[in-house]
Design an enzyme around this catalytic site. Structure first.
Site, PDB file in Angstrom:
ATOM      1  CG  ASN A  23       3.780  -0.604   2.026  1.00  0.00           C
ATOM      2  OD1 ASN A  23       4.915  -0.107   0.747  1.00  0.00           O
ATOM      3  ND2 ASN A  23       3.220  -2.075   2.185  1.00  0.00           N
ATOM      4  N   GLY A  24       3.312  -3.467   4.311  1.00  0.00           N
ATOM      5  CA  GLY A  24       4.322  -4.747   4.840  1.00  0.00           C
ATOM      6  C   GLY A  24       3.630  -5.822   5.019  1.00  0.00           C
ATOM      7  CB  THR A  31      22.372  -2.074 -14.737  1.00  0.00           C
ATOM      8  OG1 THR A  31      21.710  -4.317 -14.833  1.00  0.00           O
ATOM      9  CG2 THR A  31      22.235  -2.971 -13.398  1.00  0.00           C
ATOM     10  CG  LEU A  54      -3.491  -4.305  -3.239  1.00  0.00           C
ATOM     11  CD1 LEU A  54      -4.054  -3.947  -4.157  1.00  0.00           C
ATOM     12  CD2 LEU A  54      -2.061  -4.618  -3.565  1.00  0.00           C
ATOM     13  CB  CYS A  92      -1.156   0.145   1.338  1.00  0.00           C
ATOM     14  SG  CYS A  92       0.074   0.241   3.332  1.00  0.00           S
ATOM     15  NE  ARG A 124      21.311  -1.277 -20.559  1.00  0.00           N
ATOM     16  CZ  ARG A 124      23.227  -1.254 -20.400  1.00  0.00           C
ATOM     17  NH1 ARG A 124      23.757  -2.431 -19.897  1.00  0.00           N
ATOM     18  NH2 ARG A 124      24.138  -0.559 -20.982  1.00  0.00           N
TER      19      ARG A 124
END
Length: 561
Positions: A75-76, A337, A50, A2, A340
């Site tokens: 959050n977690g 990196t 969420l 969330c 990408r």
């Protein structure tokens, strides 16, 4: 998963400030709440939800009747909230896993709270009775957290930096936004004005240390001994436990599958445990690539072997290039990196959100860092230096792979779960002798592969498939993703611009046109914030000018064999 946001001591009207909270609405598409703190006119919480557990009572900030003076935004996922309830006799008011944070804090204060949490988390805990604010973040920074703290005591906290950069405050310069360090908690005094003062920042857990909560784990005492069979058995046991505890969800579970060792092991173990737990829907696995990419072919093999409901997302170079700007905006980084590798993950997450009902997504992040999976580990001067490099990579995950994995999935309202970064699993793996963990017989992650050799979880050719960088595996062997990007960017960035790059960008100056191009996009959205990234990700012990594994000599010889 969330989005959390909070302000303490705001000089500006909160209704103006709360517009910043909407910048992270993607992290919680199910509900939103904005709440002022009683008695403190300039303090407030914002929360985007969420809904994964406790659909009814899961809104935040969480407050329970027993502790009316405590406010929690987190959050977690806390995987051991039931074990701790049993152990300490906590009486929960909701089904929310994070409620345990309130009970632990009431029982033993902030230090014991942080050390006892088995999971991934970023939290803001307010104790109005004692006028304290606490911030905390998990060991590897799997869940993100940023903060602003000005000299006059204005505090802003948010899951992503984009929710803080436009805050209004009575300063001539915009306040410094910085990532909150993983494995730390901070104690702040709350003044009657709503302003705060930092008291201490404490490192509560290091990746090598066995976590305090291990004493109350479902896997209790592991067999001691360093003979190979015991070690392999413990690795299997702890990995299975890491996946099992992450099944906690009221929403559909899916899994990213590149066909590489890490995601394949996660998918195979996940499917096995879902069957054993009588989860009555098929596991959806998701692979992304361009036509004839090695990842698509390998993922297809794994899905057929384990029996998952497999989805393939095919994209072309044009779609990948077009996504670059929104990917960099989501990531809040310009690391080459990372950018990408994020394009494929961003596009597959977009597909999952639009076309399926899977919301909780498992992935293989963390394994390369933990088990020395990068190809350059073949060049490590000694097992001890390889061990130190592995620990450095784990400490820096929050700037690279874990950042990529969180932002690309969260951008589409998905929750990511990463069993390879389980506290028990990582601390055990890191406790093993250095020489056991190095590449062997020319194959990286040898110990991990060997541990599952006789498990029948995966086909042998997948279990022993050589490393393929995620950003390269999604394209064909004929032409790598980094080559496609570089060809496109070559036409976008003038040689003269690159020559003057160090003048324009004195901090982390880009050395290539690709680096310059990403930096320009980053600066457009986050001007002057380049120090969020302390350095570019690059291989060690070799003269590398590009982070792609496909440019390394070892990769070239491995693909010819």
């Amino acid at each position: 998963m969330c989005g959390i946001w909070a302000l303490f001591g705001s000089d500006e009207c909160l209704s103006v400030q709360c517009l910043s909270a909407m910048k992270i609405a993607h992290r919680g598409p199910d509900a939103f709440r904005f709440e002022n703190v009683n008695g403190f006119t300039n303090c407030c919480f914002g929360f985007h939800r969420l809904a994964i557990v406790d659909q009814l009572y899961g809104m935040q900030p969480i407050r329970v009747k027993k502790f009316p003076y405590l406010w929690l935004c987190y959050n977690g996922e806390i995987y051991n909230f039931r074990q701790l309830q049993k152990q300490f006799g906590f009486e929960y008011q909701t089904l929310v896993d994070g409620e345990v944070i309130l009970h632990l804090y009431n029982r033993g204060g902030i230090e014991q709270t942080a050390c006892m949490l088995d999971g991934v988390f970023a939290f803001i805990l307010l104790d109005t009775a004692n006028r304290k604010v606490f911030l905390g973040r998990d060991t590897y920074g799997v869940r993100p957290l940023f903060k602003v703290l000005t000299e006059d005591g204005f505090l802003g906290v948010c899951s992503e930096a984009k929710g803080l950069i436009n805050l209004k405050h009575s300063m001539s310069t915009s306040p410094k936004v910085e990532p909150f360090l993983p494995g730390h908690y901070e104690v702040l005094d709350l003044k009657p004005s709503g302003k705060v003062a930092s008291v201490e920042l404490v490192k509560f857990h290091s990746c090598k240390d066995e976590p305090l909560h291990a004493a109350y784990d479902t896997v209790e005492n592991l067999p001691a001994g360093l003979d190979l069979e015991t070690v392999k058995s413990n690795i299997r046991l702890l990995f299975e436990n890491a996946v099992k505890k992450r099944l906690m969800s009221h929403r559909r579970i899916g899994c990213l599958l590149s066909g590489g060792l890490d995601s394949s092991l996660v998918a195979a173990m996940l499917l096995k445990l879902m069957k054993e737990s009588s989860i009555n829907y098929p596991l959806q696995t998701f692979a992304i690539g361009m036509e004839d990419s090695p990842d698509l072919l390998a993922a297809r093999k794994v899905a057929a072997y384990i029996g998952s409901e497999h989805h393939e997302v095919i994209f072309n170079s044009e779609e990948g290039i077009q996504a670059l700007e929104e990917v960099i905006f989501s990531l809040e980084t310009y690391d080459i990196t990372t950018v990408r590798a994020s394009v494929g993950m961003y596009l597959v997450s977009k597909h999952i959100r639009k076309k399926t009902d899977s919301v909780v997504i498992f992935s293989g992040e963390g394994s390369d860092e933990l088990t020395q999976g990068y190809i350059y580990f073949h060049k490590a001067p000694s097992p001890e230096e390889a061990m130190e490099e592995s620990e450095r990579l784990l400490r820096e995950l929050y700037m690279f792979d874990v950042l990529r994995a969180d932002r690309t999935t969260a951008a589409h309202g998905l929750e990511l779960r990463v069993p390879f970064l389980d506290h028990r699993f990582t601390s055990y793996y890191l406790s093993l002798p250095a020489e056991l963990r190095i590449p062997k017989d020319g194959i990286e992650k040898h110990l991990l592969r060997e541990s599952f050799q006789d498990s029948n979880l995966l086909p042998k050719e997948i279990l022993w498939r050589p490393k393929e960088a995620f950003s390269d595996g999604i394209t064909s062997l004929k032409k790598s993703w980094f080559s496609i990007l570089q060809e496109h960017i070559d036409l976008q960035v003038d040689d003269l611009l690159l020559e003057k790059a160090a003048e324009k960008f004195p901090f982390n100056p880009p050395k290539t046109k690709e680096g310059y191009y990403y930096r320009q996009i980053f600066e457009k959205h986050y001007p002057g914030r380049a120090d969020w990234l302390s350095h570019y990700w690059m291989p060690r012990w070799i003269e590398a000018t590009d982070p792609s594994a496909r440019t390394l000599k070892h990769y070239k010889s491995a693909t010819k064999e």
